[in-house]
Write a protein that holds these residues in place. Structure first.
Motif, PDB file in Angstrom:
ATOM      1  N   GLN A 190       0.830  -1.204   0.000  1.00 57.14           N
ATOM      2  CA  GLN A 190       0.000   0.000   0.000  1.00 57.14           C
ATOM      3  C   GLN A 190       0.863   1.251   0.000  1.00 57.14           C
ATOM      4  O   GLN A 190       2.015   1.220   0.471  1.00 57.14           O
ATOM      5  N   PRO A 191       0.340   2.344  -0.512  1.00 52.62           N
ATOM      6  CA  PRO A 191       1.081   3.606  -0.443  1.00 52.62           C
ATOM      7  C   PRO A 191       1.504   3.915   0.992  1.00 52.62           C
ATOM      8  O   PRO A 191       0.718   3.728   1.927  1.00 52.62           O
ATOM      9  N   ARG A 197       8.199   4.621   2.480  1.00 53.83           N
ATOM     10  CA  ARG A 197       7.234   5.647   2.041  1.00 53.83           C
ATOM     11  C   ARG A 197       6.950   5.495   0.552  1.00 53.83           C
ATOM     12  O   ARG A 197       7.031   6.470  -0.208  1.00 53.83           O
ATOM     13  N   VAL A 239       2.649  -0.588  -6.070  1.00 53.55           N
ATOM     14  CA  VAL A 239       2.207   0.222  -4.935  1.00 53.55           C
ATOM     15  C   VAL A 239       0.781   0.677  -5.234  1.00 53.55           C
ATOM     16  O   VAL A 239       0.542   1.491  -6.126  1.00 53.55           O
ATOM     17  N   SER A 240      -0.144   0.132  -4.496  1.00 60.61           N
ATOM     18  CA  SER A 240      -1.556   0.411  -4.765  1.00 60.61           C
ATOM     19  C   SER A 240      -2.396   0.125  -3.532  1.00 60.61           C
ATOM     20  O   SER A 240      -2.077  -0.769  -2.745  1.00 60.61           O
ATOM     21  N   SER A 241      -3.455   0.897  -3.393  1.00 60.67           N
ATOM     22  CA  SER A 241      -4.388   0.638  -2.291  1.00 60.67           C
ATOM     23  C   SER A 241      -5.533  -0.266  -2.759  1.00 60.67           C
ATOM     24  O   SER A 241      -6.419  -0.593  -1.975  1.00 60.67           O
ATOM     25  N   LYS A 281       5.268   5.117  -3.046  1.00 61.79           N
ATOM     26  CA  LYS A 281       4.217   5.848  -3.737  1.00 61.79           C
ATOM     27  C   LYS A 281       3.749   5.052  -4.955  1.00 61.79           C
ATOM     28  O   LYS A 281       4.499   4.228  -5.481  1.00 61.79           O
ATOM     29  N   PRO A 282       2.542   5.310  -5.430  1.00 63.43           N
ATOM     30  CA  PRO A 282       2.097   4.613  -6.656  1.00 63.43           C
ATOM     31  C   PRO A 282       3.073   4.802  -7.827  1.00 63.43           C
ATOM     32  O   PRO A 282       3.225   3.878  -8.638  1.00 63.43           O
ATOM     33  N   ASP A 336       6.117   4.618  -7.754  1.00 67.54           N
ATOM     34  CA  ASP A 336       7.241   3.685  -7.614  1.00 67.54           C
ATOM     35  C   ASP A 336       6.937   2.331  -8.239  1.00 67.54           C
ATOM     36  O   ASP A 336       7.809   1.458  -8.315  1.00 67.54           O
ATOM     37  N   THR A 337       5.704   2.138  -8.682  1.00 64.27           N
ATOM     38  CA  THR A 337       5.322   0.884  -9.320  1.00 64.27           C
ATOM     39  C   THR A 337       6.143   0.654 -10.585  1.00 64.27           C
ATOM     40  O   THR A 337       6.168   1.507 -11.475  1.00 64.27           O
TER      41      THR A 337
END
Length: 118
Positions: free
Chosen positions: A13-14, A85, A116-118, A87-88, A90-91
């Motif tokens: 998750q982010p 930390r 990186v995803s919720s 972030k999306p 960074d995917t």
């Protein structure tokens, strides 16, 4: 036989953290600069971080400074990327690279997916 194998990727998750590992064999690891690259869908492969052969000289892409930490253990022929930390943005698929500045020989791993995803 040269092997460069990444591990540690996954879905997070982010704001979360992951630690990537890269295990190398078949060459004199301590002679090589070790780097992490990443490639997001539709984008070119980009350098994320690099660490010199002695682990002293370290560089980071501006986008990850203060969040990612690269390190190496020459006794284990391994390099790591601690990612905090997240972030999306960074995917990406993260690749480990070994580069000999004298011979200009380099080796690549197959990559590990970080999402990186919720």
């Amino acid at each position: 036989q040269v092997r460069v194998v990444e591990s540690g990727g996954g879905l997070v998750q982010p704001g979360g953290s992951l630690r990537l590992s890269c295990a190398a064999s078949g060459f004199t690891f301590s002679n090589y600069v070790m780097k992490w690259y990443r490639q997001a869908p539709g984008k070119e492969r980009a350098l994320v971080a690099a660490v010199g052969s002695l682990g002293i000289s370290i560089t980071y892409a501006d986008s990850v400074k203060g969040r990612f930490t690269i390190s190496r253990d020459n006794s284990k022929s391994a390099v790591y990327l601690q990612m905090n930390r997240l972030k999306p943005d960074d995917t990406a698929v993260y690749f480990c690279n070994a580069y000999d500045t004298r011979s200009r020989v380099e080796y690549w791993g197959q990559g590990t997916q970080v999402t990186v995803s919720s």
